[in-house]
Design a protein around this motif. Structure first.
Motif, PDB file in Angstrom:
ATOM      1  N   TYR A  39      -6.943   4.869  10.144  1.00  0.00           N
ATOM      2  CA  TYR A  39      -7.649   4.851  11.424  1.00  0.00           C
ATOM      3  C   TYR A  39      -7.694   6.232  12.072  1.00  0.00           C
ATOM      4  O   TYR A  39      -8.722   6.624  12.630  1.00  0.00           O
ATOM      5  CB  TYR A  39      -6.979   3.861  12.384  1.00  0.00           C
ATOM      6  CG  TYR A  39      -7.593   3.902  13.765  1.00  0.00           C
ATOM      7  CD1 TYR A  39      -8.795   3.250  14.013  1.00  0.00           C
ATOM      8  CD2 TYR A  39      -6.996   4.631  14.794  1.00  0.00           C
ATOM      9  CE1 TYR A  39      -9.383   3.312  15.269  1.00  0.00           C
ATOM     10  CE2 TYR A  39      -7.584   4.689  16.054  1.00  0.00           C
ATOM     11  CZ  TYR A  39      -8.769   4.030  16.286  1.00  0.00           C
ATOM     12  OH  TYR A  39      -9.358   4.101  17.519  1.00  0.00           O
ATOM     13  N   SER A  40      -6.602   6.974  11.977  1.00  0.00           N
ATOM     14  CA  SER A  40      -6.549   8.281  12.636  1.00  0.00           C
ATOM     15  C   SER A  40      -5.835   9.296  11.741  1.00  0.00           C
ATOM     16  O   SER A  40      -4.684   9.656  11.982  1.00  0.00           O
ATOM     17  CB  SER A  40      -5.815   8.160  13.982  1.00  0.00           C
ATOM     18  OG  SER A  40      -5.772   9.393  14.651  1.00  0.00           O
ATOM     19  N   PRO A  41      -6.508   9.743  10.674  1.00  0.00           N
ATOM     20  CA  PRO A  41      -5.864  10.691   9.762  1.00  0.00           C
ATOM     21  C   PRO A  41      -5.560  12.016  10.454  1.00  0.00           C
ATOM     22  O   PRO A  41      -6.275  12.428  11.370  1.00  0.00           O
ATOM     23  CB  PRO A  41      -6.903  10.871   8.649  1.00  0.00           C
ATOM     24  CG  PRO A  41      -8.208  10.491   9.269  1.00  0.00           C
ATOM     25  CD  PRO A  41      -7.897   9.437  10.278  1.00  0.00           C
ATOM     26  N   LYS A  42      -4.486  12.646  10.024  1.00  0.00           N
ATOM     27  CA  LYS A  42      -4.089  13.933  10.590  1.00  0.00           C
ATOM     28  C   LYS A  42      -4.166  15.005   9.508  1.00  0.00           C
ATOM     29  O   LYS A  42      -4.039  14.707   8.317  1.00  0.00           O
ATOM     30  CB  LYS A  42      -2.653  13.854  11.119  1.00  0.00           C
ATOM     31  CG  LYS A  42      -2.408  12.785  12.167  1.00  0.00           C
ATOM     32  CD  LYS A  42      -0.919  12.710  12.516  1.00  0.00           C
ATOM     33  CE  LYS A  42      -0.616  11.561  13.462  1.00  0.00           C
ATOM     34  NZ  LYS A  42       0.841  11.431  13.722  1.00  0.00           N
ATOM     35  N   TYR A 218       4.286   9.542   9.027  1.00  0.00           N
ATOM     36  CA  TYR A 218       3.810  10.621   9.887  1.00  0.00           C
ATOM     37  C   TYR A 218       2.479  10.241  10.534  1.00  0.00           C
ATOM     38  O   TYR A 218       2.188  10.621  11.665  1.00  0.00           O
ATOM     39  CB  TYR A 218       3.650  11.908   9.078  1.00  0.00           C
ATOM     40  CG  TYR A 218       2.973  13.026   9.842  1.00  0.00           C
ATOM     41  CD1 TYR A 218       3.635  13.684  10.886  1.00  0.00           C
ATOM     42  CD2 TYR A 218       1.670  13.420   9.541  1.00  0.00           C
ATOM     43  CE1 TYR A 218       3.010  14.697  11.601  1.00  0.00           C
ATOM     44  CE2 TYR A 218       1.038  14.441  10.245  1.00  0.00           C
ATOM     45  CZ  TYR A 218       1.717  15.075  11.282  1.00  0.00           C
ATOM     46  OH  TYR A 218       1.106  16.083  11.992  1.00  0.00           O
ATOM     47  N   PHE A 219       1.673   9.461   9.836  1.00  0.00           N
ATOM     48  CA  PHE A 219       0.343   9.107  10.340  1.00  0.00           C
ATOM     49  C   PHE A 219       0.422   7.984  11.373  1.00  0.00           C
ATOM     50  O   PHE A 219      -0.374   7.947  12.300  1.00  0.00           O
ATOM     51  CB  PHE A 219      -0.568   8.745   9.171  1.00  0.00           C
ATOM     52  CG  PHE A 219      -0.744   9.889   8.215  1.00  0.00           C
ATOM     53  CD1 PHE A 219      -1.626  10.919   8.491  1.00  0.00           C
ATOM     54  CD2 PHE A 219       0.034   9.970   7.069  1.00  0.00           C
ATOM     55  CE1 PHE A 219      -1.758  12.000   7.637  1.00  0.00           C
ATOM     56  CE2 PHE A 219      -0.096  11.048   6.199  1.00  0.00           C
ATOM     57  CZ  PHE A 219      -0.981  12.068   6.482  1.00  0.00           C
ATOM     58  N   ASP A 220       1.363   7.075  11.206  1.00  0.00           N
ATOM     59  CA  ASP A 220       1.692   6.082  12.233  1.00  0.00           C
ATOM     60  C   ASP A 220       2.874   5.279  11.711  1.00  0.00           C
ATOM     61  O   ASP A 220       3.122   5.237  10.502  1.00  0.00           O
ATOM     62  CB  ASP A 220       0.486   5.177  12.559  1.00  0.00           C
ATOM     63  CG  ASP A 220       0.304   4.066  11.563  1.00  0.00           C
ATOM     64  OD1 ASP A 220       0.706   2.931  11.852  1.00  0.00           O
ATOM     65  OD2 ASP A 220      -0.236   4.364  10.467  1.00  0.00           O
ATOM     66  N   PRO A 221       3.630   4.618  12.598  1.00  0.00           N
ATOM     67  CA  PRO A 221       4.877   3.968  12.167  1.00  0.00           C
ATOM     68  C   PRO A 221       4.690   2.746  11.282  1.00  0.00           C
ATOM     69  O   PRO A 221       5.665   2.267  10.696  1.00  0.00           O
ATOM     70  CB  PRO A 221       5.540   3.576  13.495  1.00  0.00           C
ATOM     71  CG  PRO A 221       4.442   3.531  14.493  1.00  0.00           C
ATOM     72  CD  PRO A 221       3.452   4.559  14.063  1.00  0.00           C
ATOM     73  N   HIS A 222       3.465   2.227  11.158  1.00  0.00           N
ATOM     74  CA  HIS A 222       3.254   1.012  10.376  1.00  0.00           C
ATOM     75  C   HIS A 222       2.603   1.295   9.030  1.00  0.00           C
ATOM     76  O   HIS A 222       2.288   0.363   8.282  1.00  0.00           O
ATOM     77  CB  HIS A 222       2.415   0.023  11.180  1.00  0.00           C
ATOM     78  CG  HIS A 222       2.997  -0.257  12.528  1.00  0.00           C
ATOM     79  ND1 HIS A 222       4.159  -0.963  12.703  1.00  0.00           N
ATOM     80  CD2 HIS A 222       2.597   0.125  13.776  1.00  0.00           C
ATOM     81  CE1 HIS A 222       4.452  -1.026  13.989  1.00  0.00           C
ATOM     82  NE2 HIS A 222       3.518  -0.381  14.657  1.00  0.00           N
ATOM     83  N   ARG A 426     -14.295   5.626  11.786  1.00  0.00           N
ATOM     84  CA  ARG A 426     -15.641   6.168  12.006  1.00  0.00           C
ATOM     85  C   ARG A 426     -16.218   5.704  13.343  1.00  0.00           C
ATOM     86  O   ARG A 426     -17.383   5.959  13.637  1.00  0.00           O
ATOM     87  CB  ARG A 426     -16.566   5.748  10.848  1.00  0.00           C
ATOM     88  CG  ARG A 426     -16.234   6.437   9.525  1.00  0.00           C
ATOM     89  CD  ARG A 426     -17.025   5.878   8.365  1.00  0.00           C
ATOM     90  NE  ARG A 426     -16.525   4.575   7.973  1.00  0.00           N
ATOM     91  CZ  ARG A 426     -15.483   4.385   7.151  1.00  0.00           C
ATOM     92  NH1 ARG A 426     -14.836   5.427   6.662  1.00  0.00           N
ATOM     93  NH2 ARG A 426     -15.091   3.169   6.819  1.00  0.00           N
ATOM     94  N   GLY A 427     -15.393   5.000  14.114  1.00  0.00           N
ATOM     95  CA  GLY A 427     -15.836   4.519  15.406  1.00  0.00           C
ATOM     96  C   GLY A 427     -16.706   3.279  15.317  1.00  0.00           C
ATOM     97  O   GLY A 427     -17.265   2.823  16.316  1.00  0.00           O
ATOM     98  N   THR A 500      -2.644   1.677   8.010  1.00  0.00           N
ATOM     99  CA  THR A 500      -3.296   1.275   9.253  1.00  0.00           C
ATOM    100  C   THR A 500      -4.760   1.679   9.183  1.00  0.00           C
ATOM    101  O   THR A 500      -5.087   2.865   9.128  1.00  0.00           O
ATOM    102  CB  THR A 500      -2.620   1.935  10.461  1.00  0.00           C
ATOM    103  OG1 THR A 500      -1.271   1.453  10.550  1.00  0.00           O
ATOM    104  CG2 THR A 500      -3.356   1.615  11.750  1.00  0.00           C
ATOM    105  N   ILE A 501      -5.647   0.687   9.195  1.00  0.00           N
ATOM    106  CA  ILE A 501      -7.067   0.978   8.997  1.00  0.00           C
ATOM    107  C   ILE A 501      -7.913   0.733  10.250  1.00  0.00           C
ATOM    108  O   ILE A 501      -9.031   1.243  10.353  1.00  0.00           O
ATOM    109  CB  ILE A 501      -7.645   0.154   7.835  1.00  0.00           C
ATOM    110  CG1 ILE A 501      -7.430  -1.341   8.082  1.00  0.00           C
ATOM    111  CG2 ILE A 501      -7.034   0.586   6.509  1.00  0.00           C
ATOM    112  CD1 ILE A 501      -8.187  -2.234   7.124  1.00  0.00           C
TER     113      ILE A 501
END
Length: 680
Positions: A39-42, A218-222, A426-427, A500-501
């Motif tokens: 969902y929110s790649p870093k 690192y990208f999210d806790p799940h 992608r919103g 997490t997608i």
């Protein structure tokens, strides 16, 4: 023979290089999947490098008594370079971590064996420091023996103190009790360390899995990395065993095996010894073959616990107050009923239907029966036959499950319309809605929540709150508003990441991510401030809002604002809830206070171990206090339960649990107020 050593060294180098190459290959596949689907790649940059390095080293040596300052300095050369090395396909850093960690573990074993062969001096003056922040990696190798002697004295004193609440008796029998405690502590420390070194998967392979999991988090806790290893088989066997101990197991934040739940009617429930969050220290079969869980392989422990060949299991469990209990259970044939929806008719002047939803389970392959929503629908129909005045839906400790089931369950109680909005990286928005006109129940609804109500529970709760269809009472929910999916990293499907997608939003475009669903009537819940909510995770997704174009029609007969205000005032003056609030203040005060240095003496450590005995006794007493609610089975279910001994015992356990729930009591008060207003 002279040529043999270079060959061995070359072989070891090649194997290490192969391990590093495999690690990098997996990391590249993870990065590819994350960039495409998360969902929110870093970006893979210094921030990632620092997070992964700091988290990894902290997990390797949480108490800062393994890795020396010089060894940490050597490893810290990678702190800002991990991202660059991963991009170039060089994962040799993992071999350096493995080498340092192996040396530290072997050094610890040698020290423990040396210290064990000489008497400990309990008269040495020393103190134990406490800090909420991590101590630095400043261990000096020449000082390590002194530090370990101090830690062992502390652990032995703690073990001795947990054996009794009588200090005078402890002192009078010091020599005998010290011998038992000392042997146990040394065996535990050595066993734990040897199990890490000699794990069947190998130290480097385990460190690789640990590193990859931290990388994903690192990208999210799940988002997590995992293999189909002993841990997953250990947890899955509970649902497949015919003979059962009647205990659901889980892992706490320290990766200790704990009691997640006690199944009503089972051997554990009948013993009256097991409670949620008890730590399982050791297990043994009828022949005395046993394991200390802190150092045994999960395969071996799982076989002992879940194999039908082992009908009797002995446990050593550690309670919340630190005391140790020995319990022996004999397995019995049990039906899998622990996760099912169930309901009661509860009376207090009026008659309410009560439905407990443990989780949002789903019949994925269509072979095991109904999903959660269908079971709730059936329960509502049964309760309606008893002419209930309102409905209470209990989502306390419901950690979520199937989003589809949560959407279906929402549709049972609204006419039609949107339930939640999903958004990807992608919103792109996807509206999940209830297209079926009508509902199965038109009366007032109250939903009970706490800090463990998460994910699908929050989706359902938020939707009914936004539609003004229900009043929410209890504590704010967990704050998890994201969806995950399982993605294999290769065709062999031996490596996976849970990714997490999507994020899901309320029908008004707002999000409860990180903040939870806020109840309309806030009520104190024991240990609420210690519950690990979404906001406590360093890498949690941020809270935001989106624009939603689809409208929705709020419920016609809404809860009057004066009724909610009346309930808030009643909660403030409720003696039971005031006591829970007072207990929470004491819990928070104890947990948050900065502890002064503790002298390493038996008197001081005994006092520390038993500091909160009275508080925990009060907490247990309060949790077990029953209200004056009258709890009954629905007319339809009464006959079936009365004729089945197993269901009858489970039913009695669940009824008692409902009578101890002070939040149900307040829900009945609110439904009584509602009926009074709407029948004028």
């Amino acid at each position: 023979m002279k040529n043999f050593l270079p060959i061995l060294l070359l072989l070891a180098f090649r194997l290490a290089a192969q391990d590093g190459t495999k690690t990098c290959e997996k990391l590249q596949r993870i990065i590819s999947v994350v960039n495409r689907e998360h969902y929110s790649p870093k970006p893979i940059d210094d921030s990632l490098s620092v997070y992964v390095f700091d988290t990894f080293t902290d997990q390797l040596d949480t108490y800062r008594n393994l890795i020396t300052g010089n060894e940490y300095k050597h490893l810290s050369a990678y702190r800002l370079k991990l991202d660059d090395m991963i991009r170039t396909g060089d994962c040799s850093f993992l071999d350096q971590f493995a080498s340092v960690y192996r040396n530290a573990l072997e050094r610890k074993i040698a020290l423990l064996e040396k210290i064990r062969n000489q008497p400990l001096d309990y008269n040495v003056k020393d103190s134990l420091r406490f800090s909420r922040k991590h101590f630095p990696f400043d261990l000096v190798e020449s000082d390590q023996e002194r530090i370990w002697k101090k830690r062992l004295r502390v652990e032995i004193f703690e073990e001795m103190s947990s054996m009794t609440s009588n200090l005078d008796s402890l002192k009078a029998n010091f020599t005998a009790i010290e011998k038992i405690a000392s042997n146990k502590i040394f065996e535990s420390e050595l066993c734990k360390t040897n199990s890490i070194l000699n794990d069947r998967n190998g130290l480097t392979a385990n460190l690789q899995s640990q590193f990859l999991d931290i990388f994903c988090q690192y990208f999210d806790p799940h988002s997590n990395y995992f293999t189909m290893d002993a841990k997953s088989s250990f947890m899955s066997t509970l649902s497949t065993s015919n003979f059962s101990l009647g205990i659901d197991f889980d892992f706490n934040e320290k990766q200790e095996v704990v009691v997640a739940d006690v199944v009503p009617g089972g051997p554990a429930a009948r013993s009256h010894e097991f409670e949620r969050d008890d730590v399982i220290i050791s297990v043994a079969d009828a022949d005395g073959r046993g394991y200390t869980l802190s150092c045994a392989s999960l395969d071996a422990v799982g076989e002992l616990l879940f194999s039908d060949n082992n009908k009797q299991v002995s446990f050593t469990i550690r309670k919340k107050n630190g005391s140790l209990h020995e319990v022996t259970l004999r397995k019995q044939l049990m039906e899998a009923t622990g996760n099912d929806v169930y309901g009661f008719v509860i009376e207090k002047g009026i008659k309410a239907g009560y439905i407990k939803v443990p989780n949002f389970y789903s019949d994925f392959d269509g072979s095991e029966g109904n999903g959660c929503a269908a079971d709730v629908a059936s329960e509502v129909e049964r309760l309606k036959k008893d002419n209930i005045d309102g409905l209470i839906i209990d989502l306390q400790e419901n950690g979520g499950g199937s989003m589809e089931e949560a959407v279906k369950m929402t549709g049972l109680f609204i006419d039609k319309g949107p339930v939640t909005v999903l958004s990807d990286n992608r919103g792109k928005q996807h509206l999940m809605k209830d297209d079926m006109r009508g509902n199965i129940y038109n009366g007032p609804i109250i939903i009970l929540t706490d800090g463990s109500s998460a994910s699908a529970s929050e989706l359902f709760t938020a939707a009914l709150q936004d539609y003004k269809r229900a009043v929410i009472i209890g504590a704010p929910t967990s704050g998890k508003a994201s969806m995950q999916t399982l993605v294999p990293l290769d065709y062999s499907q031996s490596d996976y990441i849970k990714l997490t997608i999507e994020k899901f939003y309320r029908v008004n475009g707002k999000s409860h991510q990180g903040v939870g669903v806020i109840p309309d009537v806030a009520m104190p819940v024991l240990f609420d401030s210690l519950v690990q909510r979404e906001s406590s995770f360093e890498t949690a997704l941020r809270n935001d809002s989106i624009r939603v174009r689809q409208g929705y029609d709020k419920w016609q007969t809404q809860w009057d604002a004066s009724l909610v205000q009346q309930a808030r005032q009643r909660v403030k003056s409720n003696a039971d809830l005031q006591e829970i609030g007072s207990l929470n203040q004491q819990i928070n005060s104890w947990y948050r206070k900065q502890k002064a240095p503790l002298p390493v003496t038996l008197d001081a450590i005994f006092a520390d171990v038993h500091e909160n005995d009275l508080l925990f006794d009060r907490i247990k007493k309060k949790a077990l206090t029953e209200t004056k609610l009258v709890v009954k089975n629905s007319t339809i279910e009464s006959g079936a339960i009365a004729s089945d001994a197993f269901l009858k015992e489970i039913n009695e356990y669940r009824m008692k649990d409902a009578r101890q729930n002070v939040y149900i009591d307040e829900a009945l008060n609110m439904l009584s107020d509602y009926r009074h207003v709407h029948k004028r």
